[in-house]
Structures are given as structure tokens and as C-alpha cells.
Design a protein around this motif. Structure first.
Motif, mmCIF file in Angstrom:
data_model
loop_
_atom_site.group_PDB
_atom_site.id
_atom_site.type_symbol
_atom_site.label_atom_id
_atom_site.label_comp_id
_atom_site.label_asym_id
_atom_site.label_seq_id
_atom_site.Cartn_x
_atom_site.Cartn_y
_atom_site.Cartn_z
ATOM 1 N N PHE A 89 -16.243 2.358 71.654
ATOM 2 C CA PHE A 89 -15.440 2.266 72.867
ATOM 3 C C PHE A 89 -15.964 3.203 73.958
ATOM 4 O O PHE A 89 -16.639 4.195 73.670
ATOM 5 N N GLN B 144 -7.892 2.187 61.893
ATOM 6 C CA GLN B 144 -6.990 2.439 63.030
ATOM 7 C C GLN B 144 -6.168 3.720 62.915
ATOM 8 O O GLN B 144 -5.140 3.849 63.569
ATOM 9 N N HIS C 30 -6.674 8.055 63.192
ATOM 10 C CA HIS C 30 -7.590 9.164 63.484
ATOM 11 C C HIS C 30 -7.911 9.899 62.191
ATOM 12 O O HIS C 30 -6.997 10.186 61.394
ATOM 13 N N VAL D 265 -9.753 10.690 73.767
ATOM 14 C CA VAL D 265 -8.977 9.698 74.516
ATOM 15 C C VAL D 265 -8.482 10.288 75.844
ATOM 16 O O VAL D 265 -8.263 11.503 75.965
ATOM 17 N N HIS E 10 -8.875 0.014 76.018
ATOM 18 C CA HIS E 10 -8.123 0.495 74.861
ATOM 19 C C HIS E 10 -8.589 -0.205 73.596
ATOM 20 O O HIS E 10 -9.495 -1.055 73.650
ATOM 21 N N TYR E 11 -8.031 0.188 72.483
ATOM 22 C CA TYR E 11 -8.420 -0.331 71.164
ATOM 23 C C TYR E 11 -7.244 -1.167 70.656
ATOM 24 O O TYR E 11 -6.310 -0.614 70.061
ATOM 25 N N PRO E 12 -7.252 -2.483 70.941
ATOM 26 C CA PRO E 12 -6.111 -3.322 70.561
ATOM 27 C C PRO E 12 -5.834 -3.206 69.060
ATOM 28 O O PRO E 12 -6.761 -3.202 68.258
ATOM 29 N N GLY E 13 -4.595 -3.106 68.721
ATOM 30 C CA GLY E 13 -4.225 -2.916 67.310
ATOM 31 C C GLY E 13 -3.948 -1.461 67.044
ATOM 32 O O GLY E 13 -2.819 -1.070 66.771
ATOM 33 N N MET E 14 -4.986 -0.625 67.188
ATOM 34 C CA MET E 14 -4.779 0.812 66.960
ATOM 35 C C MET E 14 -3.847 1.385 68.031
ATOM 36 O O MET E 14 -3.019 2.251 67.726
ATOM 37 N N ARG F 292 -0.317 0.696 67.048
ATOM 38 C CA ARG F 292 0.020 1.490 65.841
ATOM 39 C C ARG F 292 0.286 2.942 66.174
ATOM 40 O O ARG F 292 1.229 3.549 65.666
ATOM 41 N N GLN F 293 -0.578 3.520 67.025
ATOM 42 C CA GLN F 293 -0.423 4.936 67.373
ATOM 43 C C GLN F 293 0.834 5.164 68.199
ATOM 44 O O GLN F 293 1.555 6.142 67.991
ATOM 45 N N HIS G 235 2.418 0.930 78.359
ATOM 46 C CA HIS G 235 1.132 1.453 78.839
ATOM 47 C C HIS G 235 0.273 0.284 79.273
ATOM 48 O O HIS G 235 0.118 -0.682 78.541
ATOM 49 N N ILE H 164 4.919 11.790 76.070
ATOM 50 C CA ILE H 164 3.799 11.670 77.002
ATOM 51 C C ILE H 164 2.684 12.650 76.614
ATOM 52 O O ILE H 164 1.502 12.317 76.707
ATOM 53 N N LEU I 210 1.053 11.103 73.465
ATOM 54 C CA LEU I 210 0.350 9.873 73.844
ATOM 55 C C LEU I 210 -1.024 10.196 74.432
ATOM 56 O O LEU I 210 -2.021 9.548 74.116
ATOM 57 N N LYS I 211 -1.080 11.232 75.259
ATOM 58 C CA LYS I 211 -2.327 11.582 75.939
ATOM 59 C C LYS I 211 -3.427 12.018 74.980
ATOM 60 O O LYS I 211 -4.602 11.948 75.328
ATOM 61 N N THR I 212 -3.071 12.500 73.802
ATOM 62 C CA THR I 212 -4.109 12.960 72.866
ATOM 63 C C THR I 212 -4.284 12.037 71.667
ATOM 64 O O THR I 212 -5.225 12.210 70.902
ATOM 65 N N LYS I 213 -3.390 11.071 71.468
ATOM 66 C CA LYS I 213 -3.468 10.214 70.274
ATOM 67 C C LYS I 213 -3.685 8.726 70.549
ATOM 68 O O LYS I 213 -4.280 8.031 69.721
ATOM 69 N N ALA I 214 -3.175 8.218 71.677
ATOM 70 C CA ALA I 214 -3.306 6.781 71.931
ATOM 71 C C ALA I 214 -4.726 6.469 72.414
ATOM 72 O O ALA I 214 -5.228 7.133 73.321
ATOM 73 N N PHE J 156 -6.858 5.162 74.543
ATOM 74 C CA PHE J 156 -7.142 4.633 75.883
ATOM 75 C C PHE J 156 -8.254 5.478 76.491
ATOM 76 O O PHE J 156 -8.320 6.696 76.252
#
Lengths: 83, 152
Positions: free
Chosen positions: A6, A59, A61, A80, B52-56, B59-60, B81, B113, B116-120, B122
């Protein structure tokens, strides 16, 4: 094994996904990243600094000592930046 | 409890109404709306593309929403998002939390939030006069997320 790339890892390597046959000695994420570097100069360049290469297995980490096997979906990506 | 990952815009008022309609036990809702800025690192930004990583991704986001529900008494939580091409002023993300009391709503929204910024998964690419560039992760985002780590 299915590998996904990615963001700038994808643009540097030039493909979004590839399917690879894993050598038997590659059993964890760290060994996988080291082996992927040998696939082409583009791989070597993109994966040179492992501190900015994050990995997800199926999926989730994971750290570099996480085990990997032939049936796993492994994604490599920079830290990310969503939100 | 809802997670939506979409390219389309969202209507904050409609989402708020849907979240609270008929649920008179809710005492307060905290909303965070993230927007595309027109400047970054001293350069003007004309557009941003989110990959983004569809699926992951789903899940995250579902996992961090479940974590928030465990840690605070929430009546509802919503994360929307967006991905794709966005322009300055466009909405990127909505996080909404509803609870009987404001502390739980404020804290859980802030937690969501930050995490999300460190795990999702994107990634943002900005278009600037110098060309397109991938946004680098900030250490301050890791620090912000770390404050929500539970003591071992």
C-alpha cells in the motif's frame, strides 16, 4: 502466499499485490521482509528502512517476530496516516 | 454501533438525528469531524487522495469501537471514514459517541479518533504545487494514542 503493498510501498515496487512461493526457511515476518528485498532492486529500495515498513498478517497489525505461513495474507505498508 | 468506510460525503445532522432518534436515555453526544486543510508543512494543498486496505480497515475500526464500548458506558458509537479524492474543506472522518453522561461521550470520542489515527489502515497523498507526496506519520499521533493505553 499473497502479498499486498500500500501507499508508497505500492508505487515504489510497482505492483499492488503479488503471489509468492515461500522458501521453507522463511517462517516469520522479519525473514519474509528480508527475502522480499531480494526479489528486485525496486523491492530492495522500497523495503530498505524497516522502521517505516509496517506489516499486517490476515488483516491484524503484527510485529516482525510474528510467524507467517503459505496460507496467510500479508500486507506491507508505511505507518498509517488516516483520520 | 456502526462503522462505515465510503467515498461519498456524509451529513452530520442526519447522522446525529439517526443516532439519537427515539433514544431518550442518551444525555449527550460528542462529535468529531475531520476536514481536509488547505495547507500542510507550509505548502498549499489542492487535493488529497486517501488509500485504504478494504477488509482490514473495517476490522480495525470495529475493533476500536468494541474497545470503546468496553471502556465507557455508551448508548451508541459511529465511525464514518471516507476514501478517494477529497478537496480542502471536505469532510474526511466523523466520530460520534452517545452516552447518558458527557464524560463518557467526550473521552470515548477522543479515544476513538486518537486510536483510529494509529491503527486504521489509511494513507493520505497530498497534491501540492511541488507535486504529489505521501503524508508522513507524526510522532505526536503515537503520543496521543499512547495516553489511552491501559496500565498493564
Amino acid at each position: 502466499m499473497k502479498i499486498l503493498y500500500f501507499a508508497w510501498l505500492r508505487t515504489k515496487i510497482g505492483v499492488a499485490t503479488e503471489t509468492v512461493d515461500l522458501p521453507a526457511e522463511v517462517r516469520d515476518v522479519g525473514a519474509l521482509v528480508a527475502w522480499l528485498k531480494t526479489r528486485s532492486p525496486k523491492h530492495a529500495d522500497a523495503l530498505a528502512n524497516s522502521t517505516v515498513v509496517k506489516v499486517a498478517v490476515n488483516q491484524e497489525h503484527v510485529p516482525y517476530d510474528h510467524p507467517v505461513g503459505p496460507g496467510d495474507e500479508v500486507a506491507l505498508f508505511p505507518p498509517v496516516t488516516g483520520g | 454501533m456502526t462503522v462505515k468506510v465510503q467515498s461519498e460525503d456524509f451529513d452530520v445532522g442526519a447522522e446525529l438525528a439517526a443516532m439519537t432518534g427515539g433514544k431518550t436515555g442518551i444525555g449527550g453526544v460528542t462529535l468529531f469531524v475531520g476536514l481536509v486543510r488547505d495547507m500542510a508543512g507550509g505548502e498549499s494543498v489542492s487535493a488529497m487522495t486517501l488509500e485504504h486496505y478494504p477488509g482490514m480497515t473495517e476490522r480495525q475500526l470495529e475493533a476500536i469501537e468494541a474497545e470503546a464500548r468496553e471502556r465507557w458506558p455508551l448508548d451508541d458509537a459511529l465511525i464514518i471514514h471516507r476514501y478517494g479524492r477529497l478537496e480542502p474543506g471536505d469532510q474526511i472522518v466523523l466520530v460520534a459517541t452517545a452516552s447518558a453522561h458527557r464524560e463518557a461521550a467526550f473521552e470515548s470520542c477522543h479515544f476513538l479518533i486518537d486510536w483510529l489515527k494509529t491503527k486504521a489502515p489509511f494513507w493520505k497523498m497530498e497534491a501540492t504545487p511541488e507535486g504529489e507526496r505521501w503524508v508522513e506519520a507524526k510522532e505526536s499521533d503515537d503520543t496521543a494514542a499512547a495516553r489511552w493505553t491501559k496500565p498493564a
